[in-house]
Design a protein around this motif. Structure first.
Motif, PDB file in Angstrom:
ATOM      1  N   VAL A  89      -3.996  -5.763   2.877  1.00 53.76           N
ATOM      2  CA  VAL A  89      -4.884  -5.692   1.710  1.00 53.76           C
ATOM      3  C   VAL A  89      -4.104  -5.062   0.570  1.00 53.76           C
ATOM      4  O   VAL A  89      -3.559  -3.967   0.723  1.00 53.76           O
ATOM      5  N   GLU A  90      -4.005  -5.759  -0.573  1.00 54.99           N
ATOM      6  CA  GLU A  90      -3.391  -5.168  -1.760  1.00 54.99           C
ATOM      7  C   GLU A  90      -4.496  -4.483  -2.545  1.00 54.99           C
ATOM      8  O   GLU A  90      -5.548  -5.083  -2.803  1.00 54.99           O
ATOM      9  N   VAL A  91      -4.249  -3.236  -2.887  1.00 53.82           N
ATOM     10  CA  VAL A  91      -5.255  -2.444  -3.591  1.00 53.82           C
ATOM     11  C   VAL A  91      -4.824  -2.313  -5.044  1.00 53.82           C
ATOM     12  O   VAL A  91      -3.769  -1.744  -5.328  1.00 53.82           O
ATOM     13  N   VAL A  93      -5.640  -0.915  -8.835  1.00 58.27           N
ATOM     14  CA  VAL A  93      -6.423   0.070  -9.581  1.00 58.27           C
ATOM     15  C   VAL A  93      -6.179  -0.182 -11.069  1.00 58.27           C
ATOM     16  O   VAL A  93      -5.039  -0.351 -11.489  1.00 58.27           O
ATOM     17  N   ARG A  94      -7.261  -0.215 -11.855  1.00 63.12           N
ATOM     18  CA  ARG A  94      -7.132  -0.563 -13.270  1.00 63.12           C
ATOM     19  C   ARG A  94      -7.828   0.451 -14.183  1.00 63.12           C
ATOM     20  O   ARG A  94      -8.986   0.796 -13.943  1.00 63.12           O
ATOM     21  N   ASN A  95      -7.117   0.847 -15.229  1.00 63.74           N
ATOM     22  CA  ASN A  95      -7.684   1.726 -16.253  1.00 63.74           C
ATOM     23  C   ASN A  95      -7.950   0.981 -17.548  1.00 63.74           C
ATOM     24  O   ASN A  95      -8.867   1.311 -18.292  1.00 63.74           O
ATOM     25  N   GLY A  99      -3.668  -8.646 -17.659  1.00 63.24           N
ATOM     26  CA  GLY A  99      -3.355  -9.634 -16.636  1.00 63.24           C
ATOM     27  C   GLY A  99      -4.568 -10.408 -16.153  1.00 63.24           C
ATOM     28  O   GLY A  99      -5.369 -10.904 -16.956  1.00 63.24           O
ATOM     29  N   SER A 100      -4.692 -10.520 -14.832  1.00 66.16           N
ATOM     30  CA  SER A 100      -5.729 -11.383 -14.246  1.00 66.16           C
ATOM     31  C   SER A 100      -7.143 -10.891 -14.562  1.00 66.16           C
ATOM     32  O   SER A 100      -8.066 -11.695 -14.655  1.00 66.16           O
ATOM     33  N   LEU A 101      -7.323  -9.596 -14.736  1.00 69.53           N
ATOM     34  CA  LEU A 101      -8.679  -9.096 -15.034  1.00 69.53           C
ATOM     35  C   LEU A 101      -9.122  -9.516 -16.437  1.00 69.53           C
ATOM     36  O   LEU A 101     -10.247  -9.977 -16.637  1.00 69.53           O
ATOM     37  N   ALA A 102      -8.206  -9.372 -17.395  1.00 70.16           N
ATOM     38  CA  ALA A 102      -8.518  -9.755 -18.774  1.00 70.16           C
ATOM     39  C   ALA A 102      -8.909 -11.232 -18.817  1.00 70.16           C
ATOM     40  O   ALA A 102      -9.900 -11.611 -19.448  1.00 70.16           O
ATOM     41  N   TYR A 120      -9.585  -5.424  -4.333  1.00 73.21           N
ATOM     42  CA  TYR A 120      -8.812  -5.700  -3.122  1.00 73.21           C
ATOM     43  C   TYR A 120      -8.421  -7.173  -3.091  1.00 73.21           C
ATOM     44  O   TYR A 120      -9.222  -8.039  -3.468  1.00 73.21           O
ATOM     45  N   TYR A 121      -7.202  -7.433  -2.656  1.00 72.33           N
ATOM     46  CA  TYR A 121      -6.707  -8.802  -2.485  1.00 72.33           C
ATOM     47  C   TYR A 121      -6.174  -8.945  -1.061  1.00 72.33           C
ATOM     48  O   TYR A 121      -5.508  -8.024  -0.556  1.00 72.33           O
ATOM     49  N   TYR A 122      -6.468 -10.092  -0.462  1.00 73.12           N
ATOM     50  CA  TYR A 122      -5.986 -10.384   0.890  1.00 73.12           C
ATOM     51  C   TYR A 122      -4.537 -10.836   0.790  1.00 73.12           C
ATOM     52  O   TYR A 122      -4.237 -11.818   0.128  1.00 73.12           O
ATOM     53  N   ASP A 196       7.674  -3.144 -11.162  1.00 70.14           N
ATOM     54  CA  ASP A 196       7.292  -4.427 -10.553  1.00 70.14           C
ATOM     55  C   ASP A 196       5.815  -4.420 -10.156  1.00 70.14           C
ATOM     56  O   ASP A 196       5.197  -5.482 -10.086  1.00 70.14           O
ATOM     57  N   THR A 197       5.281  -3.257  -9.843  1.00 67.91           N
ATOM     58  CA  THR A 197       3.931  -3.167  -9.258  1.00 67.91           C
ATOM     59  C   THR A 197       2.932  -2.396 -10.124  1.00 67.91           C
ATOM     60  O   THR A 197       1.789  -2.204  -9.714  1.00 67.91           O
ATOM     61  N   CYS A 198       3.401  -1.935 -11.281  1.00 69.41           N
ATOM     62  CA  CYS A 198       2.520  -1.198 -12.201  1.00 69.41           C
ATOM     63  C   CYS A 198       2.669  -1.807 -13.596  1.00 69.41           C
ATOM     64  O   CYS A 198       3.704  -2.394 -13.914  1.00 69.41           O
ATOM     65  N   ARG A 199       1.677  -1.602 -14.440  1.00 68.59           N
ATOM     66  CA  ARG A 199       1.859  -1.880 -15.872  1.00 68.59           C
ATOM     67  C   ARG A 199       1.932  -0.549 -16.602  1.00 68.59           C
ATOM     68  O   ARG A 199       1.028   0.288 -16.454  1.00 68.59           O
ATOM     69  N   PHE A 200       3.023  -0.384 -17.360  1.00 69.42           N
ATOM     70  CA  PHE A 200       3.213   0.814 -18.177  1.00 69.42           C
ATOM     71  C   PHE A 200       3.350   0.375 -19.630  1.00 69.42           C
ATOM     72  O   PHE A 200       4.165  -0.502 -19.919  1.00 69.42           O
TER      73      PHE A 200
END
Ligand code: UDP
Length: 235
Positions: A89-91, A93-95, A99-102, A120-122, A196-200
């Motif tokens: 499960v990829e977890v 977290v968004r503040n 990306g995909s949420l927008a 969560y993503y499978y 690679d795994t975060c947006r800064f």
């Protein structure tokens, strides 16, 4: 500890045995992929920078009471980690929406979310990592409800710790992805924590200092990763 045979090669890392079944030797690569492997390339010195940045974050989280698989750095681009049975499960977290949420919710990128969103993503390449919820996770026996409650709690704590640490370095933590696994029955944070795994985003200029520079062909990808490393360590 010795680096033995290759057990697994992923998109961004190679995993080797160590002779001790409790530990793996991880080598970070310069290879980069995006959009489910459709876009491929390399980012100069990414392996070294992501190894250093991940080690930095894992150490910092440990100081804040959050345990991970990280054991020690072995070279510029290598670290030893505790062997995990990965929970698939990829977890995320968004503040701030990006990306995909927008895209999915029709929010403008940069919209501040009034409260933190956890998704969560499978983890399944064949299925393209579909988004799932607690019921799906239970139905597929990917993790127990107790494990998921703990995972959510840890993910939110990681968010608090990272967010304030980065804010002091003039970086906004937009979103990030975590993975968890079990080591001798203990739930631990795994994988990596890197650009690679975060947006800064730079707090003032809103400049993207993460893998979106590669995904969107924005240029200066290596420079962005290096800037994150510099802000964290001063080096
Ligand atoms: N992410 C990741 N691995 C993935 C998918 C996402 O590390 O396979 C990270 C990504 O870098 C971002 C966050 O999770 O920090 C949220 O990504 P999003 O769902 O917006 O997907 P993307 O725009 O990357 O397709």
């Amino acid at each position: 500890m010795q680096k033995k045979e290759l057990v697994y090669e992923g998109k961004a890392k190679k995993v080797f045995r160590t002779g001790n079944p409790d530990y793996y030797w991880v080598e970070y690569k310069d290879d980069a992929t995006a959009f489910n492997g459709l876009k491929k390339g390399t980012i100069a010195n990414k392996g070294e920078l992501n190894n250093r940045i991940s080690a930095y974050f894992f150490r910092m989280l440990a100081e804040n009471g959050i345990d991970s698989h990280f054991v020690e750095e072995k070279s510029d681009r290598e670290m030893v980690v505790k062997a995990l049975q990965i929970i698939p499960v990829e977890v995320v977290v968004r503040n701030i929406a990006a990306g995909s949420l927008a895209k999915r919710l029709g929010l403008e990128e940069g919209t501040i979310l009034p409260h933190t969103v956890v998704e969560y993503y499978y983890k399944s390449d064949e299925l393209g990592d579909p988004m799932i919820n607690d019921d799906h996770i239970r139905a597929l026996s990917l993790a127990t409800p107790e494990q998921m409650a703990r995972i959510r709690e840890i993910a939110l704590k990681v968010n608090d710790v990272l967010r304030s640490h980065l804010a002091e370095r003039e970086l906004d933590l937009i979103d990030f992805k975590l993975e968890f696994g079990l080591h001798k029955g203990e739930l631990l944070l795994g994988d990596e924590i890197s650009p690679d795994t975060c947006r800064f985003w730079d707090k003032n200029t809103r400049e993207k200092l993460d893998k979106d520079r590669f995904r969107r062909d924005l240029g200066n990808v290596e420079e962005a990763y290096r800037e994150v490393y510099r802000r964290l360590t001063g080096r």
